[in-house]
Design a protein around this motif. Sequence first.
Motif, PDB file in Angstrom:
ATOM      1  N   LEU A   1       0.827  -1.207   0.000  1.00 10.64           N
ATOM      2  CA  LEU A   1       0.000   0.000   0.000  1.00 10.64           C
ATOM      3  C   LEU A   1       0.861   1.257   0.000  1.00 10.64           C
ATOM      4  CD1 LEU A   1      -2.931   1.019   0.205  1.00 10.64           C
ATOM      5  CD2 LEU A   1      -2.614   1.064   2.672  1.00 10.64           C
ATOM      6  N   ILE A   2       1.882   1.286   0.844  1.00 15.82           N
ATOM      7  CA  ILE A   2       2.774   2.455   0.883  1.00 15.82           C
ATOM      8  C   ILE A   2       3.560   2.577  -0.409  1.00 15.82           C
ATOM      9  CG2 ILE A   2       4.817   3.393   2.053  1.00 15.82           C
ATOM     10  CD1 ILE A   2       3.677   2.205   4.672  1.00 15.82           C
ATOM     11  N   GLY A   3       4.013   1.449  -0.960  1.00 16.48           N
ATOM     12  CA  GLY A   3       4.761   1.477  -2.211  1.00 16.48           C
ATOM     13  C   GLY A   3       3.927   1.958  -3.382  1.00 16.48           C
ATOM     14  N   SER A   4       2.643   1.675  -3.374  1.00 19.46           N
ATOM     15  CA  SER A   4       1.793   2.136  -4.472  1.00 19.46           C
ATOM     16  C   SER A   4       1.607   3.643  -4.439  1.00 19.46           C
ATOM     17  CB  SER A   4       0.442   1.440  -4.422  1.00 19.46           C
ATOM     18  OG  SER A   4      -0.288   1.848  -3.296  1.00 19.46           O
TER      19      SER A   4
END
Length: 60
Positions: free
Chosen positions: A54-57
Motif C-alpha cells: 500500500l505504501i509502495g503504491s
Amino acid sequence: MPDKKPFNDATDHMNRIEGSPLNTDQGKGSLPKPIRWIGIFIIGAFVLGALFILIGSFMN
C-alpha cells in the motif's frame, strides 16, 4: 459451567452420543504455543506485506 437441562430428548441424545462443544472448558481449547506463534508470525507477515504494498503504491 453448570449443567443445563436438555431442550428435548433429541438434543439430550445428541449431546450424550456426539458430545457438545458447550460442555467443554473454553480455556483448554487453545493451540499449543509454538503453533500459536507460527500463526501470529504468518498473520503479521501478511499485514506488513500488505502495508508495504500500500505504501509502495503511493510512492510510485
